[in-house]
Scaffold this active site. Structure first.
Site, PDB file in Angstrom:
ATOM      1  CG  LEU A   1      -1.905  -1.183   1.293  1.00 26.98           C
ATOM      2  CD1 LEU A   1      -2.674  -1.160   2.614  1.00 26.98           C
ATOM      3  CD2 LEU A   1      -2.868  -1.175   0.125  1.00 26.98           C
TER       4      LEU A   1
ATOM      5  CB  SER B   1       4.016   1.374   4.229  1.00 25.24           C
ATOM      6  OG  SER B   1       4.893   0.337   3.818  1.00 25.24           O
ATOM      7  CB  SER B   2       8.388   2.602   1.103  1.00 30.40           C
ATOM      8  OG  SER B   2       7.762   2.499  -0.159  1.00 30.40           O
ATOM      9  CB  ALA B   3       5.708   6.593  -1.140  1.00 25.00           C
TER      10      ALA B   3
ATOM     11  CG  ASP C   1       4.161   4.277  -4.714  1.00 29.50           C
ATOM     12  OD1 ASP C   1       3.165   3.889  -5.360  1.00 29.50           O
ATOM     13  OD2 ASP C   1       5.102   3.527  -4.401  1.00 29.50           O
TER      14      ASP C   1
END
Length: 367
Positions: free
Chosen positions: A100, A102-104, A147
């Site tokens: 989903l 989460s990194s960006a 993202d």
């Protein structure tokens, strides 16, 4: 202590094309990263995470790829000499590595917080490009801007049509009294894209573009007519990567029209076709994600589904009839957990949420 909420995102159609400058669709969830922060009159960052513990480091320190705070380190490196002081912060976010983005989400939260404690004015589009530099330049993920573009410009009541070549964003408002609901089926298998086949696929797309047209870097630089004329000259693997890109562009266009017309059946069918192309042309699906996609899409009340993220783990996102969504989600979770009791799978119906900048503007208006 001030805080930032940076949402997660879903991409129902338009997978694996942003690094080639393609069109894509996305929207933001009312689920994401929460970062509480305060300035430090020191060139240091002190971080606390309920999941990972505590750490501290100097601004400008080299990134350690296995460090859970690497996104904070990378954010500091991207902002560079513009930073005069650091911050103390607490970060929380569910479903890291679930597909989903989460990194960006966390990267953008760090960038925005560091900018605010240093009184830096950064526009929404600058924030998108900084997150691209963070993941692509600092952490080595050869992604595009899908993202951060979705997370920064997301709207609670709209699907976004995004041109990742020009960074243009067009909101497609949800139809009045829409019967649509989204389902997220998390497999329980997290993924790290820099350690998967993600970068290899990106390189193959670049190679296909250069073979189709001299000097072309991205497939978006190659006209569809030229692709049709020369596609049979490509090696088989590169032909498949290019086939995914050009067919996915058409699916995005059809999906945008279907959303405007509230044609959920067609939109769901396009999601299934998108996922099939990811499996057969892009060759990115792991067995567990293929199994989950097939289960989700065959569940009554579900119009269609596809992988979210790189397809090497993470989750499947589905479009469902709102009246049947709860029963569908429960059935999917029960069946999948019975098959894989060893996995911490989770199926839920997320609320849609505003993008990062929309929330910041709303907060300013409240003040």
């Amino acid at each position: 202590m001030p805080s930032i909420f940076s949402p997660y995102r879903i991409c129902p159609i338009g997978a694996h094309v942003d690094h080639q400058g393609g069109l894509t669709l996305g929207r933001t969830l009312a689920l994401g990263t929460t970062l509480e922060y305060e300035p430090l009159d020191l060139p240091e960052i002190h971080l606390v995470s309920a999941q990972f513990g505590e750490t501290r480091f100097l601004l400008g320190e080299t990134i350690e790829k296995t460090d859970w705070a690497r996104y904070a380190r990378a954010a500091a490196l991207v902002l560079g000499e513009r930073l005069k002081r650091g911050m103390r912060a607490r970060v929380d976010g569910p479903l890291a590595g679930a597909g989903l983005s989460s990194s960006a989400s966390v990267g953008l939260a760090y960038l925005k917080a560091l900018a605010e404690v240093n009184d830096l004015e950064i526009s929404a589009h600058e924030l998108v490009q900084m997150d691209f530099q963070l993941e692509n330049g600092q952490l080595g993920l050869q992604n595009g801007i899908l993202d951060p573009l979705t997370i920064v410009f997301g709207k609670k009541d709209a699907l976004l049509l995004m041109d990742t070549l020009t960074a243009a964003v067009t909101p497609l408002n949800d139809p009045p009294q829409s019967s649509a609901a989204w389902i997220v089926a998390y497999s329980g298998v997290s993924r790290e894209l820099t350690r998967s086949g993600f970068n290899a696929r990106v390189a193959e797309c670049h190679e296909a573009a250069s073979l189709l047209q001299l000097g072309a870097w991205r497939l978006a630089d190659v006209p569809p007519e030229l692709y049709d004329e020369k596609k049979d000259t490509l090696p088989q693997n590169l032909r498949r990567r290019a086939a995914h890109f050009y067919s996915e562009q058409e699916r995005v266009r059809q999906g945008a029209r279907a959303w405007r017309e509230a044609n959920l059946e067609l939109f769901g069918w396009l999601m299934n076709q998108s996922c099939a192309s990811s499996i057969h042309n892009y060759e990115s699906g792991s067995p567990i994600l293929v199994e989950l996609h097939e289960l989700v899409s065959s569940t009554p009340g579900v119009y269609g589904s596809r992988f979210s993220g790189g397809g090497y783990g993470g989750c499947v996102v589905a479009l469902s009839n709102r009246e049947q969504a709860c029963d569908a989600a429960g059935s999917i979770e029960e069946t999948f957990r019975a098959r894989h009791p060893e996995l911490p799978a989770r199926v839920f119906i997320p609320e849609m949420g505003e993008g990062l900048c929309a929330q910041a503007l709303a907060a300013q208006e409240q003040e």
